[in-house]
Design a protein around this motif. Structure first.
Motif, PDB file in Angstrom:
ATOM      1  N   TYR A 116      88.227  42.505  45.032  1.00  0.00           N
ATOM      2  CA  TYR A 116      87.564  44.364  45.286  1.00  0.00           C
ATOM      3  C   TYR A 116      86.209  44.803  45.986  1.00  0.00           C
ATOM      4  CZ  TYR A 116      84.380  45.993  41.264  1.00  0.00           C
ATOM      5  OH  TYR A 116      84.003  46.285  40.776  1.00  0.00           O
ATOM      6  N   THR A 117      85.410  43.840  45.566  1.00  0.00           N
ATOM      7  CA  THR A 117      83.836  43.455  46.212  1.00  0.00           C
ATOM      8  C   THR A 117      84.028  43.223  48.034  1.00  0.00           C
ATOM      9  OG1 THR A 117      83.382  42.157  44.779  1.00  0.00           O
ATOM     10  CG2 THR A 117      82.460  44.141  44.216  1.00  0.00           C
ATOM     11  N   LEU A 215      78.584  51.449  45.069  1.00  0.00           N
ATOM     12  CA  LEU A 215      79.468  50.545  44.005  1.00  0.00           C
ATOM     13  C   LEU A 215      78.882  50.904  42.914  1.00  0.00           C
ATOM     14  CD1 LEU A 215      80.550  48.530  43.261  1.00  0.00           C
ATOM     15  CD2 LEU A 215      79.020  46.209  43.029  1.00  0.00           C
ATOM     16  N   VAL A 219      81.722  53.781  41.012  1.00  0.00           N
ATOM     17  CA  VAL A 219      81.953  54.039  39.080  1.00  0.00           C
ATOM     18  C   VAL A 219      82.281  55.362  38.251  1.00  0.00           C
ATOM     19  CG1 VAL A 219      81.378  51.596  39.209  1.00  0.00           C
ATOM     20  CG2 VAL A 219      79.674  53.554  37.669  1.00  0.00           C
ATOM     21  N   LEU A 223      84.850  57.981  36.874  1.00  0.00           N
ATOM     22  CA  LEU A 223      84.518  58.390  34.936  1.00  0.00           C
ATOM     23  C   LEU A 223      84.561  59.828  35.687  1.00  0.00           C
ATOM     24  CD1 LEU A 223      82.913  57.595  32.864  1.00  0.00           C
ATOM     25  CD2 LEU A 223      81.055  58.466  33.810  1.00  0.00           C
ATOM     26  N   HIS A 265      70.770  48.332  41.986  1.00  0.00           N
ATOM     27  CA  HIS A 265      71.129  47.617  40.553  1.00  0.00           C
ATOM     28  C   HIS A 265      72.124  46.467  40.319  1.00  0.00           C
ATOM     29  CE1 HIS A 265      73.776  51.862  38.821  1.00  0.00           C
ATOM     30  NE2 HIS A 265      73.975  50.337  39.002  1.00  0.00           N
ATOM     31  N   GLY A 346      75.347  48.611  29.387  1.00  0.00           N
ATOM     32  CA  GLY A 346      74.649  48.694  31.079  1.00  0.00           C
ATOM     33  C   GLY A 346      73.122  49.338  31.471  1.00  0.00           C
ATOM     34  N   ASN A 349      72.042  46.193  31.433  1.00  0.00           N
ATOM     35  CA  ASN A 349      71.967  45.560  33.149  1.00  0.00           C
ATOM     36  C   ASN A 349      71.248  46.302  34.134  1.00  0.00           C
ATOM     37  OD1 ASN A 349      74.410  44.820  32.009  1.00  0.00           O
ATOM     38  ND2 ASN A 349      76.083  46.343  33.081  1.00  0.00           N
ATOM     39  N   MET A 350      70.792  47.198  34.161  1.00  0.00           N
ATOM     40  CA  MET A 350      70.022  48.084  34.985  1.00  0.00           C
ATOM     41  C   MET A 350      68.510  48.307  34.495  1.00  0.00           C
ATOM     42  SD  MET A 350      69.179  51.415  32.683  1.00  0.00           S
ATOM     43  CE  MET A 350      67.718  51.177  33.792  1.00  0.00           C
ATOM     44  N   ILE A 358      72.386  37.905  32.365  1.00  0.00           N
ATOM     45  CA  ILE A 358      73.646  38.537  32.300  1.00  0.00           C
ATOM     46  C   ILE A 358      73.564  38.461  34.230  1.00  0.00           C
ATOM     47  CG2 ILE A 358      73.644  40.151  30.361  1.00  0.00           C
ATOM     48  CD1 ILE A 358      73.651  41.942  33.808  1.00  0.00           C
ATOM     49  N   HIS A 359      73.199  38.814  35.098  1.00  0.00           N
ATOM     50  CA  HIS A 359      73.914  38.384  36.620  1.00  0.00           C
ATOM     51  C   HIS A 359      75.186  37.999  36.319  1.00  0.00           C
ATOM     52  CE1 HIS A 359      74.288  39.853  40.644  1.00  0.00           C
ATOM     53  NE2 HIS A 359      74.123  38.717  40.510  1.00  0.00           N
ATOM     54  N   HIS A 367      81.562  44.708  30.470  1.00  0.00           N
ATOM     55  CA  HIS A 367      80.770  45.649  30.954  1.00  0.00           C
ATOM     56  C   HIS A 367      82.001  47.006  31.065  1.00  0.00           C
ATOM     57  CE1 HIS A 367      78.034  49.164  31.503  1.00  0.00           C
ATOM     58  NE2 HIS A 367      78.748  48.583  33.142  1.00  0.00           N
ATOM     59  N   ARG A 431      84.213  35.545  37.722  1.00  0.00           N
ATOM     60  CA  ARG A 431      85.222  34.874  38.867  1.00  0.00           C
ATOM     61  C   ARG A 431      85.111  33.891  39.158  1.00  0.00           C
ATOM     62  NH1 ARG A 431      81.641  39.436  42.520  1.00  0.00           N
ATOM     63  NH2 ARG A 431      83.055  41.147  42.392  1.00  0.00           N
TER      64      ARG A 431
HETATM   65 FE1  HAS Z   1      78.258  49.856  35.252  1.00  0.00          FE
HETATM   66  C1  HAS Z   1      77.962  46.686  36.663  1.00  0.00           C
HETATM   67  C2  HAS Z   1      74.748  49.611  35.241  1.00  0.00           C
HETATM   68  C3  HAS Z   1      77.850  53.225  33.355  1.00  0.00           C
HETATM   69  C4  HAS Z   1      81.247  49.966  35.792  1.00  0.00           C
HETATM   70  N1  HAS Z   1      79.034  48.846  35.981  1.00  0.00           N
HETATM   71  C5  HAS Z   1      79.274  47.811  36.757  1.00  0.00           C
HETATM   72  C6  HAS Z   1      80.035  46.825  37.398  1.00  0.00           C
HETATM   73  C7  HAS Z   1      80.780  48.206  37.177  1.00  0.00           C
HETATM   74  C8  HAS Z   1      80.696  49.105  36.075  1.00  0.00           C
HETATM   75  C9  HAS Z   1      83.058  48.534  37.527  1.00  0.00           C
HETATM   76  O1  HAS Z   1      72.496  48.359  36.331  1.00  0.00           O
HETATM   77  C10 HAS Z   1      80.256  45.928  37.733  1.00  0.00           C
HETATM   78  C11 HAS Z   1      80.710  45.504  39.253  1.00  0.00           C
HETATM   79  C12 HAS Z   1      81.044  44.645  39.959  1.00  0.00           C
HETATM   80  O2  HAS Z   1      81.996  43.998  40.430  1.00  0.00           O
HETATM   81  O3  HAS Z   1      79.825  43.978  40.483  1.00  0.00           O
HETATM   82  N2  HAS Z   1      76.551  51.030  33.976  1.00  0.00           N
HETATM   83  C13 HAS Z   1      75.055  51.223  34.363  1.00  0.00           C
HETATM   84  C14 HAS Z   1      74.594  52.192  34.133  1.00  0.00           C
HETATM   85  C15 HAS Z   1      76.159  52.725  33.690  1.00  0.00           C
HETATM   86  C16 HAS Z   1      76.833  52.018  33.555  1.00  0.00           C
HETATM   87  C17 HAS Z   1      73.215  51.961  33.741  1.00  0.00           C
HETATM   88  N3  HAS Z   1      78.795  51.713  35.334  1.00  0.00           N
HETATM   89  C18 HAS Z   1      79.103  52.369  33.727  1.00  0.00           C
HETATM   90  C19 HAS Z   1      80.401  53.434  34.064  1.00  0.00           C
HETATM   91  C20 HAS Z   1      81.558  52.451  34.809  1.00  0.00           C
HETATM   92  C21 HAS Z   1      80.952  51.062  35.337  1.00  0.00           C
HETATM   93  C22 HAS Z   1      80.094  54.524  33.947  1.00  0.00           C
HETATM   94  C23 HAS Z   1      82.749  53.447  35.381  1.00  0.00           C
HETATM   95  C24 HAS Z   1      83.200  53.950  34.980  1.00  0.00           C
HETATM   96  N4  HAS Z   1      76.453  48.079  35.494  1.00  0.00           N
HETATM   97  C25 HAS Z   1      75.484  48.760  35.317  1.00  0.00           C
HETATM   98  C26 HAS Z   1      74.286  48.066  36.317  1.00  0.00           C
HETATM   99  C27 HAS Z   1      75.452  47.164  36.873  1.00  0.00           C
HETATM  100  C28 HAS Z   1      76.796  47.561  36.100  1.00  0.00           C
HETATM  101  C29 HAS Z   1      72.963  47.248  36.132  1.00  0.00           C
HETATM  102  C30 HAS Z   1      74.969  45.661  37.112  1.00  0.00           C
HETATM  103  C31 HAS Z   1      75.267  44.455  36.537  1.00  0.00           C
HETATM  104  C32 HAS Z   1      74.951  43.229  37.932  1.00  0.00           C
HETATM  105  O4  HAS Z   1      74.153  42.338  36.969  1.00  0.00           O
HETATM  106  O5  HAS Z   1      76.380  42.599  38.386  1.00  0.00           O
HETATM  107  C33 HAS Z   1      74.904  54.391  32.459  1.00  0.00           C
HETATM  108  O6  HAS Z   1      75.691  55.136  32.624  1.00  0.00           O
HETATM  109  C34 HAS Z   1      75.574  53.925  30.730  1.00  0.00           C
HETATM  110  C35 HAS Z   1      74.709  55.360  30.486  1.00  0.00           C
HETATM  111  C36 HAS Z   1      75.139  55.499  28.744  1.00  0.00           C
HETATM  112  C37 HAS Z   1      74.700  55.839  28.002  1.00  0.00           C
HETATM  113  C38 HAS Z   1      75.542  55.485  26.432  1.00  0.00           C
HETATM  114  C39 HAS Z   1      75.206  56.671  25.584  1.00  0.00           C
HETATM  115  C40 HAS Z   1      75.585  56.938  24.402  1.00  0.00           C
HETATM  116  C41 HAS Z   1      76.626  57.399  23.667  1.00  0.00           C
HETATM  117  C42 HAS Z   1      77.092  57.417  22.577  1.00  0.00           C
HETATM  118  C43 HAS Z   1      77.584  58.832  22.225  1.00  0.00           C
HETATM  119  C44 HAS Z   1      78.607  58.157  21.013  1.00  0.00           C
HETATM  120  C45 HAS Z   1      78.975  58.799  20.126  1.00  0.00           C
HETATM  121  C46 HAS Z   1      80.082  58.378  18.757  1.00  0.00           C
HETATM  122  C47 HAS Z   1      78.216  60.553  19.638  1.00  0.00           C
HETATM  123  C48 HAS Z   1      72.930  55.100  27.876  1.00  0.00           C
HETATM  124  C49 HAS Z   1      77.579  58.289  24.511  1.00  0.00           C
HETATM  125  C50 HAS Z   1      79.541  57.402  18.086  1.00  0.00           C
HETATM  126  C51 HAS Z   1      79.045  55.745  19.231  1.00  0.00           C
HETATM  127  C52 HAS Z   1      79.157  54.646  18.025  1.00  0.00           C
HETATM  128  C53 HAS Z   1      78.944  53.826  19.677  1.00  0.00           C
HETATM  129  C54 HAS Z   1      79.595  54.621  16.873  1.00  0.00           C
END
Ligand code: HAS
Ligand code: CU
Length: 549
Positions: A116-117, A215, A219, A223, A265, A346, A349-350, A358-359, A367, A431
């Motif tokens: 898909y990419t 890319l 996402v 979301l 990233h 995430g 990854n970043m 992990i790349h 993830h 892949r």
């Molecule tokens: Fe990601 C790769 C970084 C969020 C989707 N991501 C991907 C790919 C996809 C994707 C499809 O920096 C692969 C693309 C490909 O095919 O090559 N991603 C992040 C970061 C976040 C993030 C920093 N990604 C998403 C979301 C996606 C998504 C949302 C889809 C909807 N991602 C990356 C990076 C790559 C990557 C690199 C490249 C990797 C590589 O090398 O290829 C952030 O938005 C995440 C923020 C979220 C938080 C969590 C907050 C904490 C919460 C806890 C609250 C929960 C409670 C309940 C209160 C900081 C919300 C209790 C909880 C318990 C745990 C019990």
């Protein structure tokens, strides 16, 4: 059936109708990569065609059709009037559907296994790219319609705050327009001309860079419907109020501004960019976590208000009193757990340095299945369960079955992704179709891979249950159902500042950020030495092309 309802229903049906076969492909993919004997195991080409179809449907078709249908439903129900431009909306639907069928047909014919990419220099049949172009380009009609409907309402209601749901879906539409700009340019300027044979060579690095503009933002486009449900549907379903309307507006604005200038990233390991720009975008990526943290707080606070209103006492007693038998409430609980785990991944990854660990391993696949397949898609189900009675006029059959489906989905996602994260850390590449489990280092991963196959089939079962619930409900008895209602904030806004009620200033800030983050990285391709390469055609036999021979 109301006209706007029919529009939403058709979009949802394309989304979910194709989602189920894509889930079947996913389960088979997990199976064929495992040590277990699987049908078609000795056909690696079938694997790549399958992954391409699975990814194209999940990443482009399910999401785009779902967001469009949800957008039309929100415009009609939150603004309380029929949507403007209904004819154009149907034209957009037809273009997107034609594109989907064209892309799917070329993948099935084995001539477009580029995933898909579609990273060049891989090259697919031109019809795959034209199909993708029609699907993504056709959805721009929806973007324009969301904007027109928002503006028309504001003109007719001067000084009134735009309902949060409409504000949020318009932010989603603008984000999608920004996101799509990268891939649309890549398709028109690089891939389609080469695939039709109008050009000889291909600038793979420029193509990948343009795709990176898409890319990360894409996402967040996936979301945002889930977050719209968090803010505007969940508090209502839980029997409480939204903690803060302003926090909701800020969240969607932050997503719009921060999601696009960070795509590099995904290119940390690519050689065509200097580490300075990679570092800048890595830093900007941190900002993307902010709206999610604000949202985790707001949703928890809104749920606490509902739980206490229902008699919950003590520090955590309110969690028990929440109506967990309602699909929307159950879904948000499961979704937050997966968001916490997937978001943690995430952040790893970043982090520029840790990304190298992990790349291109199964960690990345894990993830995004956890955070997209889990956190996001489970909310799509819950939104469908909430919307179905409103758009069909028939009650949901049944809430219990719907809750079982949601549980199964979450359990399936965890069984798939936890072992997958571990195999990624053990070095399993993503892949790759076939592994030789006789090699001791690969054999160690065998049990984990088998565990995730089980998860793949749990997900398939859950996808089928979704269809059962939706179809049974649609063919059920007509009954009086409550109209769609969005959550009221604890302090409903009477007046909001212009900046929190419109997008002009935010789009301008985003443009400035894009110039800073991408100006040189994209500009360099036009003033530095060109480095075009031959394209590698992908056919069912993987025959090397003229240039390769
Ligand atoms: Fe990601 C790769 C970084 C969020 C989707 N991501 C991907 C790919 C996809 C994707 C499809 O920096 C692969 C693309 C490909 O095919 O090559 N991603 C992040 C970061 C976040 C993030 C920093 N990604 C998403 C979301 C996606 C998504 C949302 C889809 C909807 N991602 C990356 C990076 C790559 C990557 C690199 C490249 C990797 C590589 O090398 O290829 C952030 O938005 C995440 C923020 C979220 C938080 C969590 C907050 C904490 C919460 C806890 C609250 C929960 C409670 C309940 C209160 C900081 C919300 C209790 C909880 C318990 C745990 C019990
Ligand atoms: Cu990203």
């Amino acid at each position: 059936m109301h006209k706007s309802s029919r529009l939403a229903l058709y979009h949802f049906w394309v989304a979910f109708g194709l989602f189920a076969p894509a889930a079947l492909l996913g389960a088979w993919q997990m199976w064929t990569r495992s040590p277990l004997p699987a049908p078609l195991h000795d056909h690696p080409n079938a694997y790549y065609a399958s992954v391409t179809l699975h990814g194209t449907i999940m990443a482009y078709v399910l999401t785009t059709f779902f967001a469009m249908g949800f957008g039309y439903a929100i415009a009609a129900t939150s603004l309380g009037r029929p949507i403007r431009g209904e004819k154009a909306a149907w034209i957009g639907f037809a273009i997107c559907l034609a594109g989907t069928l064209m892309a799917a047909a070329s993948v099935v014919s084995g001539k477009a296994s580029v995933l898909y990419t579609f990273y060049p220099p891989l090259l697919a049949s031109p019809w795959y790219y034209v199909g993708a172009f029609l699907l993504i380009g056709g959805s721009m009609i929806w973007v324009v319609l969301m904007s027109i409907n928002m503006r028309a309402w504001k003109r007719d209601n001067p000084g009134q705050p735009l309902p949060l749901a409409m504000f949020a879906i318009t932010a989603t539409a603008y984000l999608w327009a920004w996101a799509a700009s990268g891939v649309l340019l890549e398709l028109i300027c690089i891939l389609i001309p080469r695939a039709f044979g109008w050009t000889d060579l291909i600038d793979a690095a420029l193509g990948r860079t343009l795709f990176s503009v898409t890319l990360h933002a894409i996402v967040y486009f996936w979301l945002m419907p889930a977050y719209i449900a968090f803010y505007t549907l969940v508090p209502q379903a839980a029997g409480g109020r939204l903690y803060s309307d302003t926090m909701g507006r800020l969240t969607f604005i932050m997503f719009l501004v921060f999601s696009v200038p960070v795509g590099m990233h995904h290119l940390f390991a690519d050689p065509e960019h200097g580490s300075g720009f990679k570092f800048v975008q890595s830093f900007l990526t941190f900002l993307v976590a902010l709206p999610t943290l604000v949202t985790a707080f707001s949703v928890s606070a809104s749920l606490e208000i509902a739980g206490r209103h229902r008699g919950g006492r003590g520090r955590l007693g309110w969690i028990r009193t929440l109506p967990w038998n309602k699909p929307m409430v159950l879904a948000v609980g499961l979704s937050l757990i997966m968001l916490g785990l997937g978001g943690f991944g995430g952040i790893i990854n970043m982090s520029y340095a840790m990304n190298a660990m992990i790349h291109n391993t199964s960690w990345v696949t894990a993830h995004f299945h956890l955070i997209f397949g889990g956190t996001v898609v489970i909310m799509y189900f819950a939104i469908a369960y909430e919307m179905w009675p409103r758009i069909t006029g028939k009650p949901l059959r049944s809430e219990r079955l719907a809750c079982c489906q949601l549980w199964l989905w979450c359990i399936g996602i965890l069984i798939v992704t936890i072992p997958w994260h571990i195999t990624g850390l053990m070095g399993q590449p993503r892949r790759v179709a076939i592994f030789d489990y006789h090699i001791p280092t690969v054999a160690r991963m065998g049990p984990l891979v088998i565990a995730s196959v089980i998860g793949g089939f749990v997900l398939l079962l859950s996808a089928l249950l979704l269809l059962v619930v939706l179809i049974r409900s649609q063919f059920g008895e007509r009954a009086v159902v409550e109209p769609m209602r969005y959550a009221l904030a604890v302090n409903p806004p009477r007046h909001v500042p212009v900046a929190l009620n419109s997008f002009g200033v935010w789009n301008a800030i985003l443009l400035a950020l894009m110039i800073a983050a991408y100006g040189y990285p994209i500009g360099q391709f036009f003033f530095l030495k060109p480095h075009k390469v031959p394209a590698i055609e992908v056919t069912s036999q993987s025959i090397p092309t003229q240039e390769m021979r």
